[in-house]
Each structure stands twice: as structure tokens, then as C-alpha cells.
Enzyme design. Structure first.
Site, PDB file in Angstrom:
ATOM      1  CD  GLU A 132      -4.213  -6.649   2.875  1.00  0.00           C
ATOM      2  OE1 GLU A 132      -5.038  -6.028   3.121  1.00  0.00           O
ATOM      3  OE2 GLU A 132      -3.076  -6.182   3.244  1.00  0.00           O
TER       4      GLU A 132
ATOM      5  CD  GLU B 279      -2.923  -1.034   2.194  1.00  0.00           C
ATOM      6  OE1 GLU B 279      -4.236  -1.787   2.054  1.00  0.00           O
ATOM      7  OE2 GLU B 279      -2.775  -0.752   3.392  1.00  0.00           O
TER       8      GLU B 279
END
Length: 576
Positions: free
Chosen positions: A536, A469
Site C-alpha cells: 500500500e 494488518e
């Protein structure tokens, strides 16, 4: 890294200079074990001395100290008024700093507004001190012409180190070892190590992981001696050819002071100690070992994690072994073949979880038993893979995954979510760290390099991750290049390209977070070039994982290769 080497004086300016991420640090190397014969006792020793246990510590405001003149770094300083703290351990779990948990934003947001690479004024520093006497094996190795390092296996977020009042070095990236040569600073009798461990530095801009913000020396600290002739690094390729059913072993060695030895002998043994293959060569020339085809080798996989042992001995002119190294080896071939991730020639489906190192009492200062419990839980519940979200784990974890059979995505200690994503997932490209900013490139490339050098030889590591991220940019191209300069075989994972497809070239795998099953199916139906992974998905913190069947149904597409559920264990801290 700017040209800051062999510095004998600390500078607080390094805390806000992203181009200075280490000073006097030993170059990253493999985590293999080495042993030498004590010249005094004749006994073999691993030449390690633990400095774990009780340390003294005082936590102060960073603005209240001057590192160049800090009295607590002096050998003779009276630290009797300092608190006692256990190392490994966190300052927060010891009650010396307040707990903080933030997700996307930086922990100072809403309180202060520093612009990168600057840091908030409300910054703590923990002044650690410990007295120690050098053990006989370490001292004898030093006296015989060897060297001694001090190694910090885990700390947050930046450390300055002194031994006996002399400045040793500076380090960031606390999830891979920070190691410093202290040979010339040690003396007989009692020695003193002092550490200034900072809560925030410019490195904090690269460490905005969604987790509890915990600080201090949270992994082991140890002394490590090297004999005069020493195998500093091994890089092993243990391949298994599924078509021929044969294996091959190739290893590159870095041998310090090789001219002072005669030969190097490499021996491959099976689990019963039987010699499978052996070679001997001149110590100066033997920087590369190659077995050629090996018959009768069992391949390594999660289902059948067969390990061998590679022992490399350094032999002197008299024919005596002066050092031996040991490394577990698993023969396996992991590749992208026709757009499909395969292990030993067969398609793989990752039934994985994202795992933080965490314990409700100890935070990230977990024990070996914690790791054993986790890996056994994985095997019992058909979890075949773990992503080390979002940093390299303790070295012992990789050994256990080799032994029990767990596939790993090894993830660089990098997340800068709060630099580019405002509340509501609003993109702010002008504030991105590291993005394409040249001043951050050295630190980020160093982080992936340190992880790879340490973990390269573990068969459990199948994929390298550039981080989590952190958007994307030219810095990630530099990181990707470094990965494949070191390792041409294992693929690279980086999900950040989903935010800017101009950088699709920095990942070998199409990897997304929390995509709906129908979105994934659309990708799979469109003749994709890359295999697909959900790095994820199924966000299971407090949820029931209710629509898993929609994802397992996608396994009918060959390029769908599974995913990693968020996450393995709840990050909860016991409180009263």
C-alpha cells in the site's frame, strides 16, 4: 479444527469457539467447471442450479432465539410475515440493518468490551428462508448415484444451514465457499433451505478490515450436483521455460469413485480448439498427468494473456464419456531469481492498485458487469496488477484477470488490526489475535488453504498473501508452511513482519505500507536479500498522488518491483 464432523444438531457455542470454524463442510477444492450427460434427456449439463433471487428474511436479536429449537428452521414454518430480500445482497443495503464503517477498531468498541473470542451481546441474526424445486439435471444426477451440495459463495459473518428442517452445517470465512452435502435431505417437489446468518461470531476477531461492515448472503447461492464418478479437485502446474522456449503441463487429480470408471483422458487445446496434446490412462492410476516438454506454446503474461484449455474426460467401461471438466490454463513461470521477482525470465514491475469489491448501491454484492468494467479500466490506464484487499474475490474476477491479463496478489480473509493497535498506533501485544495463540491457528490455516485450493489454477495469481494488518506470530508461520506445502513455487507476501523482525521468515518479499521513497531507497542500497514491494502506498482516497515520480525513480534498482496504490475505488454508499 476440533473433531466436530457429521453433526446433526446445531450449537450456539460454536459462535464463541475459535477452534470450531466449520461443521460438516465439504473440503475446499478447485473451482473448475464440470459437465455430465443427463441420463434422462441425454443433454450435457453443468449440474448447477442457482438459488439466487428473492428470499424471505427476518432480522432479530441473537439473544432472542434458541438455535436448537428455532421454529423458522422447520420445513413447515409460515414465513409469510418475513421481509423479502434479494440474494446476492446485504442486509444493510436492503434497509434491514444500520450501516457501520470503522477503520482500525472493532465495530463494538466504545459500546461493549468483549474479550476474545467472545462477541458483543448486541448481535443480530438474519433468518433466511427459500423454497425451491430441484432442477431435472440435478435431480437426475442424484438418482443416478451422484451427490448434491448447497454452496454459499459469500456471506458475513457465520451461517447455520438447514434443509427441510434437518441441520446441514455451520461455516465461517464467508469470502471462500461454504459447501455442504445435502443429498439425503432432498425430496421430490418443494424443498426449503433455512439459514441463520450471524452478524458476529469469533470469526469477527479475524475480519476487522477497514471497510463498510456489511452482512448477509452477499454472493451467489447454488446447488451443485456431482456424478457418481467425479473429478473433485485439479491442481495444475503450467510451466514455461524461458531458456528452452518450451512448456510443460503437470496436473494432480482427485477422482471420486475412480474404480467405477475405465479411463481418464486429458486434452490440451489452443484458443481455436486445436488439440495441442493429449493423454489417456487408467482412471484409478491417472491421478497425475504430465505432458513432458511441449513445443510451440505461447507464454501467458499481462501483456500477452494467451490461454489454453485443459479438458479432462472420465470414460466408462463402454467407452462413453460420463463427465468432463474444463479449466483455462496459462503457461508462465513466476519466480524469485537472484532476489528479483521475474515472470518468464524477465524482471517484473507491478503498477498496481488495492481493490475492494464495491459498488455504491450494492456494496460488495457486485455483478459480473462491475468486474468487467473494473478490469477494462485497469487495462486502459496501465494498471497491470491488483491486490485483492483484503479477502479472496468472486471466482469470476480471477477468470477475467486470466483472460484480460492482470497480475494478482490473492489475499487471505484476515485482518485483526483492532486487536493489537490502540489509537495512535500503540502496540498492545497481550491482546493480539491471532498472534501465537494456538486456538486460532486452525481457523487461520483453514482460511489460506480454502483460498489456495479454490484459486490455485489461475495464471493471474502470482503471489499468496497471508492477510492484512494483523501483526505477526507463530500462527503466521503455520500459514506460511501450509502455503508452501501446497505450492512450492509462488512466493508469500505478508507485511506484518515489519512490526517484529523475529518473523521475517514468514514472507518471501520485503513488503511495506506507506514508506517514504528515501526509506525504500535505503533498503535497496543495503544489498537486500528479498525483492521489495509497496503493498500500500500513495494513499489516493481524495488525494492527487502528487509525488509518484519519487517512487517510479526507484525502478532503477532491480529489486524494486513497484507497488499498489490505495485504493482502486472510493467506498462510498449512496444516501439521501
Amino acid at each position: 479444527m476440533t473433531d466436530v464432523t457429521h453433526v446433526d444438531r446445531a450449537s450456539q457455542a460454536w459462535l464463541t469457539d475459535p477452534t470450531v470454524f466449520e461443521v460438516n463442510r465439504t473440503p475446499a477444492h478447485s473451482s473448475h467447471k464440470w459437465y455430465a450427460r443427463d441420463p434422462q434427456s441425454g443433454q450435457w449439463s453443468d449440474l448447477k442450479q442457482s438459488l439466487d433471487g428473492e428470499w424471505r428474511v427476518e432480522v432479530v436479536q441473537a439473544a432472542d432465539i434458541n438455535l436448537e429449537e428455532e421454529p423458522a428452521t422447520a420445513e413447515s414454518f409460515d414465513d409469510s410475515s418475513f421481509e423479502r430480500i434479494q440474494v446476492p445482497g446485504h442486509l444493510q443495503t436492503a434497509g434491514l440493518m444500520n450501516h457501520k464503517y470503522v477503520n482500525v477498531q472493532y465495530p463494538w468498541d466504545g459500546h461493549e468490551n468483549p474479550l476474545e473470542p467472545n462477541i458483543p451481546e448486541n448481535n443480530h441474526v438474519a433468518l433466511y428462508r427459500r423454497k425451491f424445486t430441484v432442477s431435472a439435471p440435478v435431480a437426475n444426477a442424484k438418482q443416478a448415484g451422484g451427490s448434491v451440495s448447497i454452496m454459499f459463495h459469500g456471506m458475513a459473518t457465520a451461517i447455520y444451514v438447514w434443509v427441510n428442517g434437518a441441520f446441514v452445517g455451520y461455516g465461517e470465512d464467508g469470502f471462500t465457499p461454504n459447501e455442504f452435502d445435502i443429498t439425503e435431505l432432498l425430496h421430490d417437489g418443494e424443498n426449503v433451505v433455512a439459514v441463520a446468518c450471524y452478524e458476529y461470531s469469533s470469526a469477527s476477531w479475524l475480519e476487522d478490515q477497514d471497510f463498510w461492515r456489511l452482512h448477509g448472503l452477499f454472493r451467489s447461492v447454488e446447488l451443485a450436483a456431482r456424478p457418481h464418478v467425479h473429478i473433485e479437485n485439479t491442481q495444475i502446474e503450467a510451466d514455461w521455460d524461458p531458456e528452452a522456449g518450451t512448456a510443460s503441463l503437470d496436473a494432480a487429480l482427485t477422482v471420486l469413485n475412480a474404480a467405477d470408471a475405465a479411463t481418464v483422458r486429458a486434452t490440451l487445446k489452443d484458443a481455436d480448439g486445436n488439440t495441442v496434446w493429449q493423454t489417456t490412462g487408467d482412471a484409478e492410476a491417472q491421478t497425475a498427468i504430465s505432458s513432458g516438454p511441449l513445443q510451440g506454446i505461447a507464454p501467458w503474461s499481462a501483456e500477452s494473456p494467451t490461454l489454453y484449455e485443459l479438458d479432462v474426460d472420465v470414460i466408462d467401461q463402454a467407452g462413453d464419456v460420463i463427465e468432463c471438466t474444463s479449466q483455462k490454463v496459462g503457461f508462465r513461470r513466476f519466480r524469485i531469481e537472484d532476489g528479483i521477482l521475474t515472470i518468464n525470465g524477465k524482471r517484473i514491475v507491478f503498477k498496481g492498485a488495492d481493490r475492494h469489491e464495491f459498488d455504491a448501491e450494492r456494496g460488495r454484492a457486485i455483478t459480473e458487469q462491475d468486474m468487467i468494467d473494473d478490469v477494462v479500466f485497469c487495462k486502459r490506464h496501465n494498471i497491470n496488477s491488483i491486490r485483492t484487499s483484503h479477502y479472496p474475490n468472486q471466482e469470476r474476477w480471477y477468470e477475467l484477470c486470466d483472460e484480460y491479463g492482470i497480475y494478482l496478489i490473492d489475499e487471505t480473509n484476515l485482518e485483526a488490526h483492532g486487536s493489537w493497535s490502540l489509537p495512535g498506533d500503540v502496540l498492545t501485544e497481550d491482546t493480539i489475535v491471532p498472534g501465537s495463540k494456538r486456538e486460532w491457528e486452525g481457523a487461520c490455516v483453514d482460511r489460506v488453504n480454502s483460498m489456495m485450493r479454490r484459486d490455485y489454477n489461475h495464471p493471474s495469481v502470482l503471489i499468496w498473501s497471508l492477510g492484512n494488518e494483523s501483526y505477526v506470530g507463530d500462527v503466521f508461520r503455520a500459514m506460511y508452511k501450509r502455503v508452501h506445502d501446497i505450492d512450492p513455487n509462488r512466493p508469500v507476501h505478508y507485511e506484518g513482519v515489519t512490526h517484529n523482525r523475529d518473523y521475517d521468515d514468514v514472507t518471501d518479499i520485503e513488503t511495506r505500507m506507506y514508506s517514504h521513497a528515501d526509506e525504500i531507497e535505503k533498503y535497496l542500497k543495503d544489498d537486500p536479500k528479498k525483492p521489495y514491494l509497496s503493498c500500500e502506498y500513495m494513499h489516493a482516497m481524495g488525494n492527487s498522488v502528487g509525488n509518484m515520480d519519487e517512487y517510479t525513480a526507484l525502478e532503477r534498482y532491480p529489486k524494486y518491483q513497484g507497488g499498489f496504490i490505495w485504493d482502486f475505488i472510493d467506498q462510498a454508499i449512496y444516501a439521501t
